[in-house]
Write an enzyme that holds these catalytic residues in place. Structure first.
Site, PDB file in Angstrom:
ATOM      1  N   ASN A  45       0.804  -1.229   0.000  1.00 21.32           N
ATOM      2  CA  ASN A  45       0.000   0.000   0.000  1.00 21.32           C
ATOM      3  C   ASN A  45       0.836   1.278   0.000  1.00 21.32           C
ATOM      4  O   ASN A  45       0.275   2.374   0.098  1.00 21.32           O
ATOM      5  CB  ASN A  45      -0.953   0.013   1.202  1.00 21.32           C
ATOM      6  CG  ASN A  45      -0.218   0.090   2.546  1.00 21.32           C
ATOM      7  OD1 ASN A  45       1.013   0.067   2.587  1.00 21.32           O
ATOM      8  ND2 ASN A  45      -0.964   0.173   3.622  1.00 21.32           N
ATOM      9  N   LYS A  46       2.147   1.157  -0.107  1.00 21.09           N
ATOM     10  CA  LYS A  46       2.986   2.353  -0.071  1.00 21.09           C
ATOM     11  C   LYS A  46       2.993   3.062  -1.427  1.00 21.09           C
ATOM     12  O   LYS A  46       2.422   2.592  -2.393  1.00 21.09           O
ATOM     13  CB  LYS A  46       4.421   1.982   0.350  1.00 21.09           C
ATOM     14  CG  LYS A  46       4.504   1.469   1.781  1.00 21.09           C
ATOM     15  CD  LYS A  46       3.955   2.464   2.781  1.00 21.09           C
ATOM     16  CE  LYS A  46       4.146   2.041   4.238  1.00 21.09           C
ATOM     17  NZ  LYS A  46       3.291   0.895   4.610  1.00 21.09           N
ATOM     18  N   ILE A  47       3.668   4.195  -1.486  1.00 26.85           N
ATOM     19  CA  ILE A  47       3.649   4.997  -2.713  1.00 26.85           C
ATOM     20  C   ILE A  47       4.243   4.220  -3.881  1.00 26.85           C
ATOM     21  O   ILE A  47       3.824   4.391  -5.031  1.00 26.85           O
ATOM     22  CB  ILE A  47       4.367   6.346  -2.490  1.00 26.85           C
ATOM     23  CG1 ILE A  47       4.096   7.301  -3.661  1.00 26.85           C
ATOM     24  CG2 ILE A  47       5.853   6.172  -2.225  1.00 26.85           C
ATOM     25  CD1 ILE A  47       4.465   8.738  -3.354  1.00 26.85           C
TER      26      ILE A  47
END
Length: 366
Positions: free
Chosen positions: A186-188
């Site tokens: 879910n990170k950038i």
């Protein structure tokens, strides 16, 4: 019904499969290979970090940082209370004691003022500090770095959420003794699961690499003088990371644009307070975070779920968790107040302005 809009879903660049195919052609699937080296180099090139080590996740990177710095049984380690638990559990792995420091009202990150007060009055000198750059927004990192140096405390930057964020044009994660980035789903950017440990100190990364590969000595047979871990990233995941790093600046710009859309549609609403950006800093706006006044965030989450949009409360402060009920804390109530009425809104880089408008219309009706 529309396809579900997630908080921060993976967004591929288009080159991931091409690089994975090259990995398969080479037959260097795991544990290591040329794409691990390329991934580490791409992070160094982007952030300006001198040394980097690709590992399985950011939690393992923090664990390695603590081990390298000699944190052990009974040591105190200062930690941001307003954070995800992965920032704290490595302290427990080392048999050390977390000491939670509260946030400031300006950035919602650790308060430099409270940190300094604690270090001036505490009976036991902490060995290290793990500072989280919350939701991709820089903490008051220059002041905190100065305080740590003044008091002789090692600084580990948990920049898991803040890859691409800067303070005075310097990347978060590169101010402390060691820094950590996350490439979780879910990170950038994502490698499915993964992390990077960085440092100016070559010996720190060399030692971390030793521990991350089972602490194997340089012998033809398997020789071990110390215990280590199986923490290294695979060549396949690193290939995904190389492709993702190629579009990092595009992703940061889109995250920031999404935030501006939220501000536009929720402008002049006295019931909305957005997480702010410190002067001289640039956040990556990983998630758009805000406080709701006179609105119950549970109602907003429920209403957004009805139109198939994910949202969630802000992190519950660590000092409020049952797991840490006996841990020391230095608090002024700031993080509890923010948590009580805070919410994260969907910020996936595949979102359109119309998506954001629809979300804001729901919020305004609550």
């Amino acid at each position: 019904m529309r396809d579900r809009i997630y908080l921060s879903s993976p967004h591929m660049s288009g080159n991931e499969l091409k690089y994975i195919e090259k990995v398969f052609e080479s037959n260097y699937i795991a544990p290591l290979g040329e794409y691990v080296d390329k991934f580490e180099q791409s992070v160094k090139n982007y952030t300006g970090a001198k040394n980097a080590l690709a590992v399985i996740n950011a939690t393992s990177a923090i664990h390695l940082a603590l081990r390298v710095l000699g944190v052990g049984e009974g040591d105190d380690v200062l930690v941001s209370t307003f954070t995800f638990i992965g920032s704290v559990t490595p302290v427990l792995y080392q048999g050390a004691n977390p000491v939670f420091i509260d946030s400031d009202k300006e950035s919602w990150n650790m308060s430099a003022k409270l940190l300094n007060k604690y270090l001036l009055t505490c009976d036991k000198k902490p060995k290290a500090l793990i500072l989280t750059h919350l939701y991709g927004m820089s903490a008051d990192i220059k002041k905190i770095t100065e305080i740590c140096k003044l008091h002789g405390v090692f600084l580990i930057e948990d920049a898991a959420e803040s890859l691409g964020a800067t303070y005075d044009s310097q990347h978060t994660g590169t101010f402390g003794d060691l820094g950590v980035y996350s490439f979780n789903g879910n990170k950038i950017l994502t490698t499915s699961g993964g992390g990077i440990l960085v440092s100016e100190n070559k010996e720190y990364i060399k030692k971390a690499k030793y521990y991350a590969t089972q602490a194997r000595e340089d012998e033809i047979h398997y020789e071990h003088l110390e215990y280590g871990y199986n923490y290294r990233m695979s060549n396949v995941l690193a290939a995904i990371g190389v492709a993702q790093m190629e579009v990092l600046e595009e992703r940061v710009n889109k995250k920031r644009k999404i935030f501006e859309w939220y501000k536009e549609f929720l402008a002049d609403n006295d019931n909305i307070e957005f997480m702010s950006e410190l002067d001289n800093s640039r956040g990556n706006r990983w998630l758009t975070a805000l406080r709701l006044k006179n609105i119950d965030y549970h109602d907003v989450i429920e209403a957004l779920n009805k139109i198939n949009v994910e949202s969630r409360p802000l992190w519950k402060p660590m000092h409020m968790q049952v797991l840490f009920k006996d841990s020391k804390s230095y608090l002024d109530g700031t993080s509890e107040n923010i948590f009580a009425n805070g919410i994260c809104l969907a910020s996936s880089t595949t979102m359109s302005k119309d998506d954001v408008k629809a979300i804001c219309e729901v919020i305004l009706c609550c």
